[in-house]
Design a protein around this motif. Structure first.
Motif, short mmCIF file in Angstrom:
data_model
loop_
_atom_site.label_atom_id
_atom_site.label_comp_id
_atom_site.label_asym_id
_atom_site.label_seq_id
_atom_site.Cartn_x
_atom_site.Cartn_y
_atom_site.Cartn_z
N GLU A 32 0.82 -1.20 0.00
CA GLU A 32 0.00 0.00 0.00
C GLU A 32 0.86 1.26 0.00
N VAL A 33 1.98 1.22 0.69
CA VAL A 33 2.89 2.37 0.69
C VAL A 33 3.38 2.67 -0.72
N MET A 34 3.77 1.63 -1.45
CA MET A 34 4.25 1.83 -2.82
C MET A 34 3.12 2.26 -3.75
N ALA A 35 1.92 1.72 -3.54
CA ALA A 35 0.79 2.13 -4.37
C ALA A 35 0.45 3.60 -4.12
N ALA A 36 0.45 4.01 -2.85
CA ALA A 36 0.17 5.42 -2.54
C ALA A 36 1.26 6.33 -3.09
N SER A 37 2.51 5.90 -3.01
CA SER A 37 3.61 6.71 -3.58
C SER A 37 3.47 6.84 -5.08
N THR A 38 3.06 5.78 -5.74
CA THR A 38 2.85 5.85 -7.20
C THR A 38 1.75 6.83 -7.55
N ILE A 39 0.66 6.81 -6.78
CA ILE A 39 -0.46 7.72 -7.05
C ILE A 39 -0.02 9.17 -6.85
N VAL A 40 0.77 9.44 -5.81
CA VAL A 40 1.24 10.81 -5.57
C VAL A 40 2.16 11.28 -6.69
N ALA A 41 2.92 10.35 -7.29
CA ALA A 41 3.86 10.73 -8.35
C ALA A 41 3.18 10.93 -9.70
N ILE A 42 1.99 10.40 -9.90
CA ILE A 42 1.34 10.49 -11.20
C ILE A 42 1.08 11.93 -11.64
N PRO A 43 0.52 12.82 -10.79
CA PRO A 43 0.33 14.21 -11.24
C PRO A 43 1.63 14.91 -11.65
N VAL A 44 2.71 14.60 -10.96
CA VAL A 44 4.00 15.21 -11.32
C VAL A 44 4.44 14.73 -12.69
N ILE A 45 4.26 13.44 -12.96
CA ILE A 45 4.66 12.89 -14.27
C ILE A 45 3.82 13.53 -15.37
N ILE A 46 2.52 13.64 -15.15
CA ILE A 46 1.64 14.26 -16.15
C ILE A 46 2.06 15.70 -16.40
N PHE A 47 2.35 16.42 -15.33
CA PHE A 47 2.76 17.82 -15.46
C PHE A 47 4.05 17.94 -16.27
N PHE A 48 5.01 17.06 -16.01
CA PHE A 48 6.27 17.09 -16.74
C PHE A 48 6.08 16.75 -18.22
N VAL A 49 5.20 15.81 -18.51
CA VAL A 49 4.95 15.46 -19.90
C VAL A 49 4.39 16.65 -20.67
#
Length: 304
Positions: free
Chosen positions: A270-287
């Motif tokens: 769950e920690v890794m899944a939550a970390s992945t979700i938090v990182a998704i908006p940053v990845i979208i913004f960078f793209v």
């Protein structure tokens, strides 16, 4: 004398005195071994850099028993998305809304204030200009932890504790100084003569700046906006001091998954899944902004 000999043109002076053309210089072949060596080194560094991100996404699809085993699992074969469904709940959407609101407000205000300040520093000469620039640098040297008590008391007196506006104000105050310093180089890199030429053509100073200078500053604004976005999105300590358990940003929400208690051990899936979700908006913004950001960073490196 034959007719062909009479019709042949006489050699000119230049043709008689010019030396014969030198043979083309042979190009030396570049060392393919060195080229391949640098390429392999670059690939190895890229793999080392991307491995933590890959391991986070990979672990988010595995169960806790698989993650706690001594044999590492490098591919999520047989995994599922149960960890994602477990962490996406009402608290997540509340934290996501608070983080988005605070980040958008802080980034917009930071770019606005920093843009106006950088234009004033670069385009005008006024008393106290050097002192203002030095004050910006000194503010950056102050440790954030030394301001927590003063910030808490100030927000408490203003009634802005555990409030989106209060947290946004603190983020703006923390990010604006460096953003001003960063944008100053971009504004100084645009020649003022461009605005003067537009003013000669009949535009006012404001129109010349908006039509000529502002479009040229777009890469710098994007690069500064990326910096401000990352600072606000990932900030943890100020939010920990100001916000309470009911109003949390995403970093505070993520902390709840690694707090071990007597009744519940840490679920690393769950920690890794939550970390992945938090990182998704940053990845979208960078793209979205990566093209502008790259040109802005290169321009800022050679101007100002």
């Amino acid at each position: 004398m034959s007719a062909s000999a009479q019709l042949a043109p006489a050699p000119t002076r230049a043709s008689r005195t010019s030396p014969p053309a030198a043979p083309a210089a042979k190009r030396r072949p570049r060392g393919r071994g060195a080229k391949w060596g640098w390429s392999i080194l670059a690939i190895a560094i890229a793999l080392i850099w991307v491995f933590p991100v890959y391991w986070m996404v990979n672990s988010s699809m595995l169960s806790s028993s698989t993650l706690e085993s001594f044999t590492p699992t490098f591919l999520p074969f047989g995994g599922d998305l149960d960890n994602f469904s477990a962490v996406i709940n009402e608290k997540f959407f509340s934290a996501l809304g608070i983080s988005l609101a605070v980040t958008i407000i802080a980034v917009f205000c930071c770019l606005l204030f920093a843009f106006l300040a950088s234009v004033a520093i670069s385009r005008f000469r006024f008393r106290g200009r050097t002192t203002f620039v030095l004050a910006i640098l000194i503010v950056q040297m102050l440790p954030a932890e030394g301001l927590f008590i003063a910030q808490y008391k100030m927000m408490s007196e203003l009634g802005l504790l555990s409030n989106i506006l209060g947290l946004s104000l603190l983020y703006i105050a923390a990010v604006v100084p460096f953003t001003v310093w960063m944008l100053r180089g971009f504004v100084a890199g645009v020649p003022a003569e461009l605005e003067e030429a537009a003013m000669v053509d009949g535009l006012s100073r404001t129109q010349a700046f908006m039509r000529i200078t502002l479009p040229l500053l777009a890469p710098g604004l994007v690069a500064s906006g990326v910096f401000a976005f990352l600072q606000c999105w990932n900030e943890f300590t100020v939010a920990l001091v100001i916000m309470n358990a009911e109003n949390q940003t995403l970093p505070l929400w993520l902390r709840g998954f690694v707090q071990q208690s007597t009744s519940r051990a840490i679920d690393w899936g769950e920690v890794m899944a939550a970390s992945t979700i938090v990182a998704i908006p940053v990845i979208i913004f960078f793209v979205i902004v990566q093209g502008r950001m790259t040109s802005g960073l290169v321009a800022g490196a050679v101007k100002g």
